[in-house]
Design an enzyme around this catalytic site. Structure first.
Site, short mmCIF file in Angstrom:
data_model
loop_
_atom_site.label_atom_id
_atom_site.label_comp_id
_atom_site.label_asym_id
_atom_site.label_seq_id
_atom_site.Cartn_x
_atom_site.Cartn_y
_atom_site.Cartn_z
N LYS A 65 -4.53 -32.56 -12.05
CA LYS A 65 -5.22 -33.62 -11.39
C LYS A 65 -5.13 -35.02 -11.91
O LYS A 65 -5.51 -35.86 -11.18
CB LYS A 65 -6.39 -33.17 -10.92
CG LYS A 65 -6.39 -31.84 -10.17
CD LYS A 65 -7.96 -31.28 -9.72
CE LYS A 65 -7.91 -29.90 -9.01
NZ LYS A 65 -7.56 -28.80 -9.70
N SER A 80 -6.81 -30.40 -1.80
CA SER A 80 -5.96 -31.76 -1.72
C SER A 80 -6.90 -32.71 -2.40
O SER A 80 -7.98 -32.42 -2.77
CB SER A 80 -5.38 -31.81 -0.39
OG SER A 80 -4.38 -32.87 -0.43
N LYS A 87 -5.73 -38.97 -2.95
CA LYS A 87 -4.77 -39.66 -3.60
C LYS A 87 -3.42 -39.37 -2.90
O LYS A 87 -2.49 -39.92 -3.15
CB LYS A 87 -4.79 -39.52 -4.93
CG LYS A 87 -6.24 -40.14 -5.76
CD LYS A 87 -5.99 -39.56 -7.49
CE LYS A 87 -7.16 -40.41 -7.91
NZ LYS A 87 -8.45 -39.98 -7.56
N LYS A 116 0.93 -34.04 -4.35
CA LYS A 116 -0.12 -33.21 -3.48
C LYS A 116 0.04 -33.28 -1.83
O LYS A 116 -0.32 -32.63 -1.07
CB LYS A 116 -1.73 -33.65 -3.81
CG LYS A 116 -2.22 -33.26 -5.12
CD LYS A 116 -2.29 -31.78 -5.38
CE LYS A 116 -3.43 -31.05 -4.79
NZ LYS A 116 -3.61 -29.71 -5.10
N GLY A 150 -19.05 -35.22 -12.36
CA GLY A 150 -19.02 -33.97 -13.15
C GLY A 150 -17.92 -33.09 -13.54
O GLY A 150 -17.99 -32.07 -13.98
N SER A 151 -16.76 -33.42 -12.53
CA SER A 151 -15.58 -32.62 -12.79
C SER A 151 -14.96 -32.99 -13.87
O SER A 151 -15.22 -34.06 -14.71
CB SER A 151 -14.54 -32.61 -11.67
OG SER A 151 -14.11 -33.98 -11.70
N THR A 162 -11.33 -50.25 -15.67
CA THR A 162 -9.72 -50.56 -15.40
C THR A 162 -9.68 -51.92 -14.94
O THR A 162 -8.96 -52.90 -15.14
CB THR A 162 -9.06 -49.53 -14.74
OG1 THR A 162 -9.55 -49.29 -13.59
CG2 THR A 162 -8.67 -48.27 -15.56
N GLU A 177 -2.59 -46.23 -10.60
CA GLU A 177 -3.77 -46.32 -10.11
C GLU A 177 -3.93 -47.32 -8.98
O GLU A 177 -3.36 -48.37 -9.15
CB GLU A 177 -4.89 -46.53 -11.25
CG GLU A 177 -6.22 -46.50 -11.02
CD GLU A 177 -7.13 -46.42 -12.16
OE1 GLU A 177 -7.99 -45.92 -12.31
OE2 GLU A 177 -6.93 -47.55 -13.33
#
Length: 618
Positions: free
Chosen positions: A375, A414, A417, A429, A457-458, A479, A550
């Site tokens: 991911k 999914s 993105k 995906k 938190g992932s 970014t 991105e």
């Protein structure tokens, strides 16, 4: 019994024995205007003859009313009622003792004596129990090393705030000094809670914090909405004080309001919306008594899926993960929490066709949650072939196994993105979603996908990265100044996945209404402020430029997809987009053979399958 407790009880018993004698003598003295020479000798004789029985009776009565087992440091109204009841009963018993021992006399003592004795005994009992607490509270305010103590401002003059103030004043282990209370209720302004004054409303927080040299702010509003907490945090963060708050109303209901229950204010409090609530108990009947298989079960989403499923009595829970440390961690956690759970943990790659087929043949799962995937966008941009092998081919192999072995329901995780993707991870995906749609149309298995945004938190989340950068003194790297993202918590994401499993009829892409998007720059600034620093002064913010693949913002739906509502107004269904399934399956087969040769142009190959994929210049 603990020696310290035994000594304390012996002290109280001795004190009460002395109090009986003193209360008896004071009652007689008051009757005769505190002139000892006016007290008739026969009254003193009556007292001397009965005082030992009264002392013994008092100790027994006080024991029955728990006056020797209460924790007086934290005594309140309940303990006060016990003391009053005990003294009333003792006064009655003492009267009976005196009258029975001197039945030859109509009035062995003045009639006012019996009531006065009870009043004096109650006074001495209260003083004995509460004097230690009062002296400690007084020492806590004026004694000790005041320079080492933190000045605390409490927000919330309700029951939770009162409990926190009480604990701070009474605990010898809490080195804090409450300097004021904030509450928006006009009726509470100028009032006092345990001697601490309510000094203003939320509009006065910054002024009060500066004037009182506040070091820490505690938000004691367990029933406040997420928006209200966010508004208060927005004010508090400008003070530069450390922030803590009670997690929720259940802390108050369960009587768990204490310093130990406070948590640091974090990014979840800045989202400004209430969590999506799903009544899992009412929908999770479909997993009870079923064999559940979860791929990627050791990851952020997969492990939470395992926890939620384990609570609802599955017949068997099978966890598949390629990373043994994660698999071991969730295995040990579930074994400890659910010792009766029929748990199988397997190390396996979803890319291994034979391994997947063998697992499905052996365990015959009824429901599959497919969370295994690569991911991380920047890493996949550097290794695009791995993204395709793991995400596309891995999903395809698990789907084929599910179809072959007649799995009843298949739910794939999914991402937003996948919508008009600009990176290989999102494009891969999207291919997975197309696999789900295609196989749903030609299989007895109900295949669905669940699409959501960034998860707080992932693993790989921006929040832990920012927090680590702040701990190291900066800089915090963003970014782009305009980049925005939708965020949700892990429990929200998992509740959506589980509810999708309940709603599934086959072929759907479930989408969560995630509220307003969050500007990443604002998130970085807020985290710096919450840590007690000033952005671009104490901690610098640097812009590094958009990373390969991105986007400035993510979408949840493609233009061709409409929305259908569900029973949960925050969960929607994107209508499947028509595609040439035979052509797609042929492309998949060619992709499988092509990617194994480690080509340099896999992005272009994927773009032929996903026309909405926009390849960015790298």
């Amino acid at each position: 019994m603990n020696a310290k407790i035994l000594i304390r009880r012996i002290y109280l018993i001795c004190y009460d024995i002395a109090s009986v004698a003193l209360a008896s003598y004071c009652a007689l003295l008051l009757r005769f205007d505190f002139h000892p020479n006016n007290v008739p000798p026969q009254y003193l004789t009556v007292l001397w003859e009965t005082i030992w029985i009264s002392m013994f009776a008092t100790v027994v009565i006080f024991g029955v009313f728990r006056l020797y087992s209460s924790l007086w440091t934290y005594a309140g109204l309940t303990e006060m009622m016990y003391m009053i009841s005990a003294c009333v009963v003792d006064a009655v018993v003492n009267t009976v003792i005196i009258l029975l021992n001197h039945r030859e006399q109509a009035f062995p003592l003045p009639r006012s004596f019996y009531m006065l004795y009870g009043v004096f005994l109650l006074t001495f009992t209260i003083c004995g129990r509460f004097s230690y607490r009062g002296l400690r509270a007084l020492y806590g305010r004026v004694g000790g090393d005041r320079s080492a103590r933190k000045n605390v401002l409490i927000i919330g003059a309700g029951a939770a705030g009162s409990s926190l103030i009480k604990e701070i004043l009474n605990s010898r282990h809490v080195n804090k000094n409450v300097v004021g209370v904030i509450d928006d209720n006009p009726g509470k302004q100028g009032t006092f809670i345990h001697g601490i004054r309510v000094i203003g409303t939320r509009a006065d927080i910054q002024e009060c914090a500066a004037a009182l040299e506040v070091d820490e702010i505690m938000i004691a509003l367990p029933s406040a909405s997420a928006k209200e907490i966010r508004d208060i945090v927005d004010i508090c963060k400008e003070t530069g004080c450390e922030l803590k708050r009670l997690p929720g109303i259940y802390q108050l209901v369960n009587g768990e309001v204490s310093i130990s229950n406070l948590k640091e204010v974090d990014a979840n409090d800045l989202l400004g919306r209430d969590p999506v609530k799903v009544d899992l108990d009412s929908i999770m009947g479909y997993v009870s008594g079923q064999v559940i298989l979860i791929t990627g079960g050791g990851g952020s989403i997969g492990s939470e899926l395992c926890r939620q499923v384990a609570q609802h009595q599955p017949k068997q829970l099978i966890i598949i993960d390629i990373y043994e440390n994660n698999a071991y961690s969730i295995q040990q956690e579930l074994k400890m929490k659910y010792p009766q759970l029929n748990l199988v943990v397997l190390i396996a790659s979803v890319r291994n066709t034979k391994r997947m087929d063998d697992i499905f043949a052996m365990y015959h799962p009824d429901i599959v949650y497919h969370a295994a995937a690569h991911k991380h966008v920047p890493l996949m941009e550097d290794s695009p072939n791995e993204a395709v092998k793991n995400n596309v081919l891995g999903t395809w192999k698990v789907v084929q196994a599910a179809d072959k072995h007649h799995v009843r329901r298949f739910v794939m995780i999914s991402t937003d993105k996948a919508v008009n993707p600009t990176n290989i991870m999102g494009a891969s995906k999207r291919v997975c979603e197309m696999i789900i749609q295609t196989y749903n149309n030609r299989s007895a298995t109900e295949f669905v996908a669940v699409r959501f945004g960034n998860v707080l938190g992932s693993n790989g989340s921006v929040i832990p990265l920012f927090q680590k950068q702040i701990e190291q003194g900066g800089p915090v790297t963003v970014t782009h100044p305009d980049i925005i993202r939708y965020f949700m918590t892990i429990p929200e994401a998992v509740s959506l996945v589980l509810q999708a499993g309940a709603y599934a009829k086959g072929g759907e892409i479930f989408v969560l209404d995630m509220g307003e998007p969050v500007k990443i720059l604002d998130l970085a600034k807020n985290l710096i402020l919450l840590s007690g620093h000033k952005p671009n002064k104490d901690i610098m913010i640097e812009f590094t430029g958009l990373r390969p693949g991105e986007k400035l913002y993510e979408e949840m739906l493609m233009e061709e997809e409409g929305l259908q509502s569900t029973e949960n107004q925050l969960i929607h269904i994107g209508k499947p987009i028509e595609l040439d399934e035979e052509k797609f399956l042929a492309q998949l087969q060619q992709l499988k053979e092509y990617v194994e040769n480690e080509p340099d142009d896999i992005r272009s190959y994927i773009q032929d399958i996903v026309p909405t994929y926009s390849i960015q210049n790298r």
